[in-house]
Design an enzyme around this catalytic site. Sequence first.
Site, PDB file in Angstrom:
ATOM      1  N   ASP A  43       0.833  -1.205   0.000  1.00 29.87           N
ATOM      2  CA  ASP A  43       0.000   0.000   0.000  1.00 29.87           C
ATOM      3  C   ASP A  43       0.864   1.250   0.000  1.00 29.87           C
ATOM      4  OD1 ASP A  43      -2.562   1.421   2.189  1.00 29.87           O
ATOM      5  OD2 ASP A  43      -2.333   1.469   0.007  1.00 29.87           O
ATOM      6  N   LYS A  75       2.932   3.663  -5.538  1.00 27.04           N
ATOM      7  CA  LYS A  75       2.410   2.705  -6.531  1.00 27.04           C
ATOM      8  C   LYS A  75       3.485   2.285  -7.539  1.00 27.04           C
ATOM      9  CE  LYS A  75      -0.890   3.490  -3.947  1.00 27.04           C
ATOM     10  NZ  LYS A  75      -0.825   2.676  -2.684  1.00 27.04           N
ATOM     11  N   ASP A  94      -3.203  -2.989  -2.522  1.00 26.36           N
ATOM     12  CA  ASP A  94      -4.267  -1.978  -2.530  1.00 26.36           C
ATOM     13  C   ASP A  94      -4.129  -1.115  -3.786  1.00 26.36           C
ATOM     14  OD1 ASP A  94      -5.242   0.904  -0.531  1.00 26.36           O
ATOM     15  OD2 ASP A  94      -6.464  -0.522  -1.648  1.00 26.36           O
ATOM     16  N   ASN A  95      -5.224  -0.476  -4.198  1.00 20.51           N
ATOM     17  CA  ASN A  95      -5.220   0.553  -5.242  1.00 20.51           C
ATOM     18  C   ASN A  95      -4.838   0.067  -6.632  1.00 20.51           C
ATOM     19  OD1 ASN A  95      -3.669   2.130  -2.595  1.00 20.51           O
ATOM     20  ND2 ASN A  95      -5.742   2.722  -3.235  1.00 20.51           N
ATOM     21  N   GLU A 149     -11.441   4.118  -1.102  1.00 18.66           N
ATOM     22  CA  GLU A 149     -11.876   4.384   0.272  1.00 18.66           C
ATOM     23  C   GLU A 149     -12.761   5.626   0.363  1.00 18.66           C
ATOM     24  OE1 GLU A 149      -8.766   3.661  -0.605  1.00 18.66           O
ATOM     25  OE2 GLU A 149      -7.345   5.186  -0.040  1.00 18.66           O
TER      26      GLU A 149
HETATM   27  C1  LIG Z   1       2.672  10.292  -0.210  1.00 21.79           C
HETATM   28  N1  LIG Z   1       2.388   8.890  -0.021  1.00 21.79           N
HETATM   29  C2  LIG Z   1       2.740   8.156   1.019  1.00 21.79           C
HETATM   30  N2  LIG Z   1       2.305   6.909   0.849  1.00 21.79           N
HETATM   31  C3  LIG Z   1       1.690   6.855  -0.335  1.00 21.79           C
HETATM   32  C4  LIG Z   1       1.104   5.631  -0.931  1.00 21.79           C
HETATM   33  N3  LIG Z   1      -0.352   5.620  -1.026  1.00 21.79           N
HETATM   34  C5  LIG Z   1      -0.965   6.280  -2.014  1.00 21.79           C
HETATM   35  O1  LIG Z   1      -0.341   6.977  -2.789  1.00 21.79           O
HETATM   36  C6  LIG Z   1      -2.467   6.175  -2.116  1.00 21.79           C
HETATM   37  C7  LIG Z   1      -3.154   7.135  -2.859  1.00 21.79           C
HETATM   38  C8  LIG Z   1      -4.551   7.093  -2.980  1.00 21.79           C
HETATM   39  C9  LIG Z   1      -5.272   8.112  -3.768  1.00 21.79           C
HETATM   40  C10 LIG Z   1      -4.877   9.443  -3.717  1.00 21.79           C
HETATM   41  C11 LIG Z   1      -5.554  10.405  -4.453  1.00 21.79           C
HETATM   42  C12 LIG Z   1      -6.644  10.038  -5.244  1.00 21.79           C
HETATM   43  F1  LIG Z   1      -7.322  10.979  -5.936  1.00 21.79           F
HETATM   44  C13 LIG Z   1      -7.047   8.708  -5.306  1.00 21.79           C
HETATM   45  C14 LIG Z   1      -6.363   7.747  -4.572  1.00 21.79           C
HETATM   46  C15 LIG Z   1      -5.281   6.080  -2.328  1.00 21.79           C
HETATM   47  C16 LIG Z   1      -4.587   5.113  -1.597  1.00 21.79           C
HETATM   48  O2  LIG Z   1      -5.267   4.095  -0.958  1.00 21.79           O
HETATM   49  C17 LIG Z   1      -3.199   5.141  -1.490  1.00 21.79           C
HETATM   50  O3  LIG Z   1      -2.576   4.151  -0.779  1.00 21.79           O
HETATM   51  C18 LIG Z   1       1.711   8.120  -0.895  1.00 21.79           C
HETATM   52 MG   LIG Z   2      -3.965   2.526  -0.457  1.00 20.03          MG
END
Ligand SMILES: Cn1cnc(CNC(=O)c2cc(-c3ccc(F)cc3)cc(O)c2O)c1
Ligand SMILES: [Mg+2]
Length: 214
Positions: free
Chosen positions: A141, A144, A169-170, A199
């Site tokens: 998670d 990406k 995830d995602n 989510e």
């Molecule tokens: C900065 N950073 C530190 N850890 C991470 C890794 N996680 C993600 O990037 C992540 C992003 C999104 C998401 C963000 C914007 C949007 F419009 C749609 C979805 C959802 C998630 O569940 C995620 O895990 C990023």
């Molecule tokens: Mg996620």
Amino acid sequence: TRSSRPQRLLSVVKKRAAHGDPQSVISAIDYFCRHNEWAMNVGDEKGCILDSVVSELNPERVLELGTYCGYSTIRIARILPPGARLITLEFNPDYAAIARQVIAWAGLEDKVQLVEGASEDWIPRIKEHFGIETFDFVFLDHWKDRYLPDTKLMEECGLLRKGTVLLADNVICPGVPDYLQYVRSSPSYESYYFKSHLEYTQAEDGLEKSVFLG
Ligand SMILES: Cn1cnc(CNC(=O)c2cc(-c3ccc(F)cc3)cc(O)c2O)c1
Ligand SMILES: [Mg+2]
């Protein structure tokens, strides 16, 4: 200066959740993220799928890549069998500092080891640093664009065994096309897609469960 989103999540947990009660911490975060301010926790809908995969597997050794505020960390740790251990890697020190407090509030610090740093730096050192042979379950998670290189790195470092389950995830939103193509086409994996939603929204997203075949 304005507080950060993770700081606001932690203050909601301390105000609304009972100390030592993981379910109340999960519910407090979900309520806040659905009604007040969205945050990138795996959430309640995908969280139930995560719960079912973990409880079916009953893993002893768990690795989580990407802690954020510790929401999925406590979802997993609260249903692990006694003696089981979860190692969670977080690159961002501010997220890590909040996550430690959320995990402690839930009373799960004895089952969880949070490590700060880059996954590519830590993955090659897990065996000697934690005395772990292989993992039974890995939750991906984090960034990406790191899912695929880190999965290949875990293979190379011998951290996966026949039957190790990867849950990502995602896989639709934000999406991990290179990882999906790999686990769905490689003869070393048996994959299954759990269709769900991003989510706290109605946008499509999902979890990909991939069993390593060795
Ligand atoms: C900065 N950073 C530190 N850890 C991470 C890794 N996680 C993600 O990037 C992540 C992003 C999104 C998401 C963000 C914007 C949007 F419009 C749609 C979805 C959802 C998630 O569940 C995620 O895990 C990023
Ligand atoms: Mg996620």
